[in-house]
Design an enzyme around this catalytic site. Structure first.
Site, PDB file in Angstrom:
ATOM      1  N   TYR A 152      80.170  76.050  40.854  1.00 56.35           N
ATOM      2  CA  TYR A 152      80.919  77.266  41.920  1.00 56.35           C
ATOM      3  C   TYR A 152      80.092  77.505  43.550  1.00 56.35           C
ATOM      4  CZ  TYR A 152      79.905  78.916  36.944  1.00 56.35           C
ATOM      5  OH  TYR A 152      80.564  79.315  35.142  1.00 56.35           O
ATOM      6  N   HIS A 206      77.749  71.688  31.391  1.00 56.45           N
ATOM      7  CA  HIS A 206      78.371  72.465  32.139  1.00 56.45           C
ATOM      8  C   HIS A 206      79.768  72.246  30.810  1.00 56.45           C
ATOM      9  CE1 HIS A 206      80.218  75.204  34.722  1.00 56.45           C
ATOM     10  NE2 HIS A 206      81.149  75.578  34.075  1.00 56.45           N
TER      11      HIS A 206
HETATM   12  N1  LIG Z   1      80.676  77.886  31.237  1.00 58.81           N
HETATM   13  C1  LIG Z   1      81.384  78.142  31.296  1.00 58.81           C
HETATM   14  O1  LIG Z   1      82.154  77.165  31.290  1.00 58.81           O
HETATM   15  C2  LIG Z   1      81.793  78.642  32.037  1.00 58.81           C
HETATM   16  C3  LIG Z   1      83.734  78.960  32.539  1.00 58.81           C
HETATM   17  C4  LIG Z   1      84.441  80.854  33.088  1.00 58.81           C
HETATM   18  C5  LIG Z   1      82.663  81.588  33.222  1.00 58.81           C
HETATM   19  N2  LIG Z   1      81.344  81.175  33.409  1.00 58.81           N
HETATM   20  C6  LIG Z   1      80.073  82.465  33.640  1.00 58.81           C
HETATM   21  O2  LIG Z   1      80.826  84.046  32.756  1.00 58.81           O
HETATM   22  C7  LIG Z   1      81.549  84.700  34.602  1.00 58.81           C
HETATM   23  C8  LIG Z   1      82.336  85.474  33.556  1.00 58.81           C
HETATM   24  O3  LIG Z   1      83.494  85.392  33.601  1.00 58.81           O
HETATM   25  P1  LIG Z   1      84.509  84.946  34.264  1.00 58.81           P
HETATM   26  O4  LIG Z   1      84.279  85.256  35.993  1.00 58.81           O
HETATM   27  O5  LIG Z   1      85.301  83.433  34.044  1.00 58.81           O
HETATM   28  O6  LIG Z   1      85.285  86.256  33.699  1.00 58.81           O
HETATM   29  P2  LIG Z   1      85.407  88.485  34.104  1.00 58.81           P
HETATM   30  O7  LIG Z   1      83.567  88.104  34.442  1.00 58.81           O
HETATM   31  O8  LIG Z   1      85.974  88.097  32.370  1.00 58.81           O
HETATM   32  O9  LIG Z   1      85.775  88.624  35.092  1.00 58.81           O
HETATM   33  C9  LIG Z   1      85.912  88.691  35.787  1.00 58.81           C
HETATM   34  C10 LIG Z   1      86.834  89.159  37.211  1.00 58.81           C
HETATM   35  O10 LIG Z   1      87.270  90.546  36.484  1.00 58.81           O
HETATM   36  C11 LIG Z   1      87.129  91.497  36.986  1.00 58.81           C
HETATM   37  N3  LIG Z   1      86.038  92.845  37.070  1.00 58.81           N
HETATM   38  C12 LIG Z   1      85.474  92.905  37.238  1.00 58.81           C
HETATM   39  N4  LIG Z   1      84.446  93.940  36.398  1.00 58.81           N
HETATM   40  C13 LIG Z   1      85.755  94.137  36.339  1.00 58.81           C
HETATM   41  C14 LIG Z   1      86.292  96.127  35.565  1.00 58.81           C
HETATM   42  N5  LIG Z   1      85.898  96.835  35.681  1.00 58.81           N
HETATM   43  N6  LIG Z   1      87.688  96.653  36.540  1.00 58.81           N
HETATM   44  C15 LIG Z   1      88.719  95.382  36.372  1.00 58.81           C
HETATM   45  N7  LIG Z   1      88.249  94.250  37.175  1.00 58.81           N
HETATM   46  C16 LIG Z   1      87.092  94.036  36.984  1.00 58.81           C
HETATM   47  C17 LIG Z   1      86.055  90.341  38.852  1.00 58.81           C
HETATM   48  O11 LIG Z   1      86.633  91.047  39.733  1.00 58.81           O
HETATM   49  P3  LIG Z   1      85.787  91.350  41.382  1.00 58.81           P
HETATM   50  O12 LIG Z   1      85.008  89.837  41.092  1.00 58.81           O
HETATM   51  O13 LIG Z   1      86.691  91.366  42.572  1.00 58.81           O
HETATM   52  O14 LIG Z   1      85.062  92.499  40.899  1.00 58.81           O
HETATM   53  C18 LIG Z   1      86.476  89.645  38.331  1.00 58.81           C
HETATM   54  O15 LIG Z   1      88.030  88.901  38.838  1.00 58.81           O
HETATM   55  C19 LIG Z   1      81.560  83.457  35.279  1.00 58.81           C
HETATM   56  O16 LIG Z   1      81.505  84.242  36.973  1.00 58.81           O
HETATM   57  C20 LIG Z   1      80.412  82.841  35.045  1.00 58.81           C
HETATM   58  O17 LIG Z   1      79.240  82.997  35.699  1.00 58.81           O
HETATM   59  C21 LIG Z   1      80.792  80.093  32.757  1.00 58.81           C
END
Ligand SMILES: NC(=O)c1ccc[n+]([C@@H]2O[C@H](COP(=O)([O-])OP(=O)(O)OC[C@H]3O[C@@H](n4cnc5c(N)ncnc54)[C@H](OP(=O)(O)O)[C@@H]3O)[C@@H](O)[C@H]2O)c1
Length: 279
Positions: A56, A114
């Site tokens: 990241y 990962h």
């Molecule tokens: N192991 C893997 O391969 C893998 C892959 C993907 C993700 N991950 C991990 O999982 C975490 C979460 O997944 P993700 O970041 O992909 O997606 P997510 O948590 O489903 O969504 C994050 C996005 O949604 C927005 N958001 C958050 N809360 C909100 C709300 N209440 N209303 C409207 N929009 C909202 C955020 O905006 P803002 O940031 O502008 O607030 C951001 O753009 C990642 O950050 C990472 O740590 C791991």
């Protein structure tokens, strides 16, 4: 401070069922202060699990985590990940050392592969064992491994796997068919990533209707649906402080039978096997 629900890892340790994600943090200097502030706010509100990765922001997300955690290291549970192309025996150890430096800590609580790459699982597992013996990681786990990969991981010596971090949310229910039950039978925790499908699912009509009648928001409904499941760790990412607060409100929402039936109708459970999705 929120009373945080806990799940139990296979070795009996309790860890929070809710944490903060960090993907896309560290990619823009202009958002740096907001990203640190969001994680800090989460910590102040009692969110003590943070998920990050060497990938990241090319390592900068780990530096942001270090900045946000400040002197609170001992209260936090830090998850990080080694990239598959670094996951040889020596490469994993070197990657972990680099992550420790960026995180400004002496140990990572849960260190994950990962996703599956070309290095044999046995090599990564040998490195994880070494790091664990040296106290540099406390638990190891994997990410994006489907059921057959999990079986192979265990056969290769990875019986101590504590968690599998996967793409799982209302719109991605495939893992319910066999991967999640397989992990649950072995007490391997599931970390649900992209729990609100990166925001894309929040306009769904059914989520909106349930949210309205429960006095909640669509994001809270989607997160509460995950949080009610055994052995599930949910890690939404938010840089906006309002999102951090709103999402945490999911912990106060208990979905009833009608909510769950409506969600099953709008987001049907899987009827057969499908391969694990990945973002
Ligand atoms: N192991 C893997 O391969 C893998 C892959 C993907 C993700 N991950 C991990 O999982 C975490 C979460 O997944 P993700 O970041 O992909 O997606 P997510 O948590 O489903 O969504 C994050 C996005 O949604 C927005 N958001 C958050 N809360 C909100 C709300 N209440 N209303 C409207 N929009 C909202 C955020 O905006 P803002 O940031 O502008 O607030 C951001 O753009 C990642 O950050 C990472 O740590 C791991």
């Amino acid at each position: 401070m929120t009373d945080m629900p806990q799940i139990t890892l296979p070795d009996g340790e309790s860890v929070p069922a809710y944490g903060q994600g960090t993907w896309h943090m560290g990619e823009s200097r202009g958002r740096h202060a907001d990203e640190v502030a969001a994680l800090k706010l989460g910590i102040e509100l009692g969110i003590t699990l943070i998920d990050t990765a060497e990938m990241y922001g090319n390592g900068v997300a780990e530096e942001i985590v270090a900045e946000a955690m400040g002197g609170n290291r001992d209260e936090l549970f830090i998850v990080s990940k080694v990239l598959p192309y670094n996951a040889s025996r020596q490469g994993t150890i070197a990657a972990c050392e680099r992550s420790l430096k960026r995180l400004k800590t002496d140990r990572i609580d849960l260190y994950l592969l990962h996703w599956r790459g070309s290095h044999p699982f046995a090599e990564t597992i040998a490195a994880f064992d070494r790091l664990q013996r040296d106290g540099k990681i406390r638990h190891h786990g994997v990410s994006n491994l489907d059921r057959s990969d999990m079986e192979e991981w265990v056969r290769a010596g990875g019986q101590a796997v504590a968690s599998n971090q996967i793409l799982y949310n209302l719109a991605r229910r495939g893992p319910e068919y066999d991967l999640i039950p397989w992990c649950r039978d072995r007490k391997i925790s599931i970390m649900a990533y992209s729990p609100i499908e990166q925001g894309r699912m929040l306009g769904h009509k059914a989520l909106g209707e349930i949210a309205r009648r429960r006095g909640a928001t669509p994001a809270q409904v989607a997160l509460a649906w995950l949080l009610r499941q055994d052995g599930m760790i949910v890690i939404p990412k938010a840089t906006m402080q309002d999102h951090v607060r709103e999402n945490l409100g999911a912990l106060d929402l208990v979905l009833d039978q009608q909510d769950l039936a409506d969600l099953d109708k709008a987001f049907p459970p899987p009827r057969g096997r499908s391969s694990l999705g990945m973002l």
